[in-house]
Scaffold this motif. Structure first.
Motif, PDB file in Angstrom:
ATOM      1  N   ILE A 165      64.685  26.916  19.785  1.00  0.00           N
ATOM      2  CA  ILE A 165      65.669  27.436  18.827  1.00  0.00           C
ATOM      3  C   ILE A 165      65.037  28.349  17.773  1.00  0.00           C
ATOM      4  N   THR A 166      63.756  28.622  17.900  1.00  0.00           N
ATOM      5  CA  THR A 166      63.069  29.387  16.854  1.00  0.00           C
ATOM      6  C   THR A 166      63.702  30.752  16.603  1.00  0.00           C
ATOM      7  N   SER A 167      64.228  31.394  17.630  1.00  0.00           N
ATOM      8  CA  SER A 167      64.842  32.710  17.430  1.00  0.00           C
ATOM      9  C   SER A 167      66.157  32.606  16.662  1.00  0.00           C
ATOM     10  N   GLN A 168      66.777  31.432  16.666  1.00  0.00           N
ATOM     11  CA  GLN A 168      68.062  31.229  16.000  1.00  0.00           C
ATOM     12  C   GLN A 168      67.944  30.402  14.721  1.00  0.00           C
ATOM     13  N   GLU A 169      66.749  29.937  14.421  1.00  0.00           N
ATOM     14  CA  GLU A 169      66.562  28.960  13.350  1.00  0.00           C
ATOM     15  C   GLU A 169      67.069  29.445  11.990  1.00  0.00           C
ATOM     16  N   ALA A 170      66.745  30.666  11.597  1.00  0.00           N
ATOM     17  CA  ALA A 170      67.173  31.165  10.279  1.00  0.00           C
ATOM     18  C   ALA A 170      68.693  31.216  10.175  1.00  0.00           C
ATOM     19  N   THR A 171      69.357  31.643  11.221  1.00  0.00           N
ATOM     20  CA  THR A 171      70.825  31.693  11.225  1.00  0.00           C
ATOM     21  C   THR A 171      71.405  30.292  11.154  1.00  0.00           C
ATOM     22  N   LEU A 172      70.840  29.368  11.923  1.00  0.00           N
ATOM     23  CA  LEU A 172      71.319  27.986  11.918  1.00  0.00           C
ATOM     24  C   LEU A 172      71.135  27.341  10.544  1.00  0.00           C
ATOM     25  N   VAL A 173      69.999  27.590   9.920  1.00  0.00           N
ATOM     26  CA  VAL A 173      69.739  27.037   8.587  1.00  0.00           C
ATOM     27  C   VAL A 173      70.768  27.569   7.594  1.00  0.00           C
ATOM     28  N   ARG A 174      71.073  28.845   7.661  1.00  0.00           N
ATOM     29  CA  ARG A 174      72.068  29.447   6.765  1.00  0.00           C
ATOM     30  C   ARG A 174      73.453  28.818   6.986  1.00  0.00           C
ATOM     31  N   GLU A 175      73.845  28.630   8.242  1.00  0.00           N
ATOM     32  CA  GLU A 175      75.144  28.015   8.547  1.00  0.00           C
ATOM     33  C   GLU A 175      75.214  26.574   8.046  1.00  0.00           C
ATOM     34  N   ILE A 176      74.160  25.816   8.303  1.00  0.00           N
ATOM     35  CA  ILE A 176      74.125  24.416   7.859  1.00  0.00           C
ATOM     36  C   ILE A 176      74.132  24.340   6.338  1.00  0.00           C
ATOM     37  N   THR A 177      73.387  25.223   5.692  1.00  0.00           N
ATOM     38  CA  THR A 177      73.350  25.250   4.225  1.00  0.00           C
ATOM     39  C   THR A 177      74.748  25.525   3.663  1.00  0.00           C
ATOM     40  N   ASN A 178      75.477  26.447   4.261  1.00  0.00           N
ATOM     41  CA  ASN A 178      76.845  26.725   3.817  1.00  0.00           C
ATOM     42  C   ASN A 178      77.728  25.483   3.926  1.00  0.00           C
ATOM     43  N   GLU A 179      77.603  24.767   5.035  1.00  0.00           N
ATOM     44  CA  GLU A 179      78.401  23.555   5.208  1.00  0.00           C
ATOM     45  C   GLU A 179      77.998  22.465   4.217  1.00  0.00           C
ATOM     46  N   LEU A 180      76.700  22.314   3.995  1.00  0.00           N
ATOM     47  CA  LEU A 180      76.231  21.307   3.043  1.00  0.00           C
ATOM     48  C   LEU A 180      76.714  21.599   1.626  1.00  0.00           C
ATOM     49  N   THR A 181      76.624  22.863   1.203  1.00  0.00           N
ATOM     50  CA  THR A 181      77.076  23.192  -0.159  1.00  0.00           C
ATOM     51  C   THR A 181      78.581  22.999  -0.285  1.00  0.00           C
ATOM     52  N   GLU A 182      79.313  23.260   0.787  1.00  0.00           N
ATOM     53  CA  GLU A 182      80.764  23.007   0.767  1.00  0.00           C
ATOM     54  C   GLU A 182      81.045  21.515   0.622  1.00  0.00           C
ATOM     55  N   ASP A 183      80.301  20.689   1.361  1.00  0.00           N
ATOM     56  CA  ASP A 183      80.470  19.237   1.256  1.00  0.00           C
ATOM     57  C   ASP A 183      80.166  18.740  -0.155  1.00  0.00           C
ATOM     58  N   VAL A 184      79.070  19.223  -0.730  1.00  0.00           N
ATOM     59  CA  VAL A 184      78.668  18.800  -2.081  1.00  0.00           C
ATOM     60  C   VAL A 184      79.716  19.251  -3.100  1.00  0.00           C
ATOM     61  N   PHE A 185      80.145  20.501  -3.024  1.00  0.00           N
ATOM     62  CA  PHE A 185      81.152  21.035  -3.942  1.00  0.00           C
ATOM     63  C   PHE A 185      82.449  20.225  -3.837  1.00  0.00           C
ATOM     64  N   ASN A 186      82.900  19.971  -2.610  1.00  0.00           N
ATOM     65  CA  ASN A 186      84.139  19.214  -2.421  1.00  0.00           C
ATOM     66  C   ASN A 186      84.021  17.793  -2.949  1.00  0.00           C
ATOM     67  N   ARG A 187      82.879  17.169  -2.751  1.00  0.00           N
ATOM     68  CA  ARG A 187      82.681  15.803  -3.252  1.00  0.00           C
ATOM     69  C   ARG A 187      82.731  15.767  -4.776  1.00  0.00           C
ATOM     70  N   ALA A 188      82.163  16.789  -5.407  1.00  0.00           N
ATOM     71  CA  ALA A 188      82.121  16.819  -6.868  1.00  0.00           C
ATOM     72  C   ALA A 188      83.461  17.236  -7.482  1.00  0.00           C
ATOM     73  N   PHE A 189      84.147  18.181  -6.842  1.00  0.00           N
ATOM     74  CA  PHE A 189      85.304  18.793  -7.501  1.00  0.00           C
ATOM     75  C   PHE A 189      86.622  18.677  -6.766  1.00  0.00           C
ATOM     76  N   ALA A 190      86.615  18.178  -5.546  1.00  0.00           N
ATOM     77  CA  ALA A 190      87.888  18.018  -4.833  1.00  0.00           C
ATOM     78  C   ALA A 190      88.122  16.553  -4.476  1.00  0.00           C
ATOM     79  N   ASN A 191      87.215  15.697  -4.930  1.00  0.00           N
ATOM     80  CA  ASN A 191      87.304  14.246  -4.704  1.00  0.00           C
ATOM     81  C   ASN A 191      87.485  13.899  -3.230  1.00  0.00           C
ATOM     82  N   TRP A 192      86.697  14.545  -2.360  1.00  0.00           N
ATOM     83  CA  TRP A 192      86.760  14.267  -0.917  1.00  0.00           C
ATOM     84  C   TRP A 192      85.667  13.319  -0.540  1.00  0.00           C
TER      85      TRP A 192
END
Length: 169
Positions: A142-169
């Protein structure tokens, strides 16, 4: 003419009432308390066994960017009304499906972030918990795709954290 005025009033009145409400809801789904004005995002250290040099900076900046884009909060260096802190606790690349030739047919990139959110205005809204997201990729390399995958996962993680803090999910 009178009918047109009534229709216009019926259209404008609900919008006026919404704008005069207590101000804790937004179109992003966030329910940020009206008295919360500032947020502090501390640097998320990377303590995972497998360290990606840019991941700490990327995650920290992505969380700040999400807050800027989806809230009215001002980001301050310290003493915010809300404080995000934590660390990256896991970064792993593991095979999840092995083929007949004993080679990985599917590989999983997984990231876990441990987050502590302190709401200094209402401690009942504070939390501390891990968040994990992953991506599965066909094949073992997956090394050729790793940077893209990290960016996608980071976006999902920040969405989860934001929603937990401010949308009470």
């Amino acid at each position: 003419m009178k009918s047109l005025r009534i229709q216009a009033l019926l259209l404008v009145l609900p919008l006026l009432l919404l704008s005069q409400s207590c101000g804790v809801y937004s179109f992003s789904g966030a329910s940020i308390p009206a008295n919360m004005k500032t947020i502090t995002v501390l640097f998320f250290e990377n303590s995972a066994p497998l360290v990606v040099p840019y991941l700490s900076q990327q995650f920290t900046e992505a969380l700040k960017e999400r807050i800027r884009n989806q809230s009215r909060l001002s980001i301050v260096r310290e003493n915010g009304d809300g404080i995000f802190e934590g660390r990256i606790t896991d970064y792993s690349i593991k095979p999840v499906a092995v083929g007949a030739s004993e080679r990985a047919e599917q590989t999983r990139l997984s990231i876990t972030v441990s987050v502590k959110f302190t709401n200094t205005l209402n401690n009942d809204l504070s939390f501390e918990q891990p968040f994990t997201r992953y991506r599965d990729v066909r094949g073992g390399n997956i090394t050729s795709q790793e940077a893209t995958l990290v960016r996608e996962i980071t976006n999902e993680l920040t969405e989860d954290v934001f929603n937990r803090a401010f949308a009470n999910w």
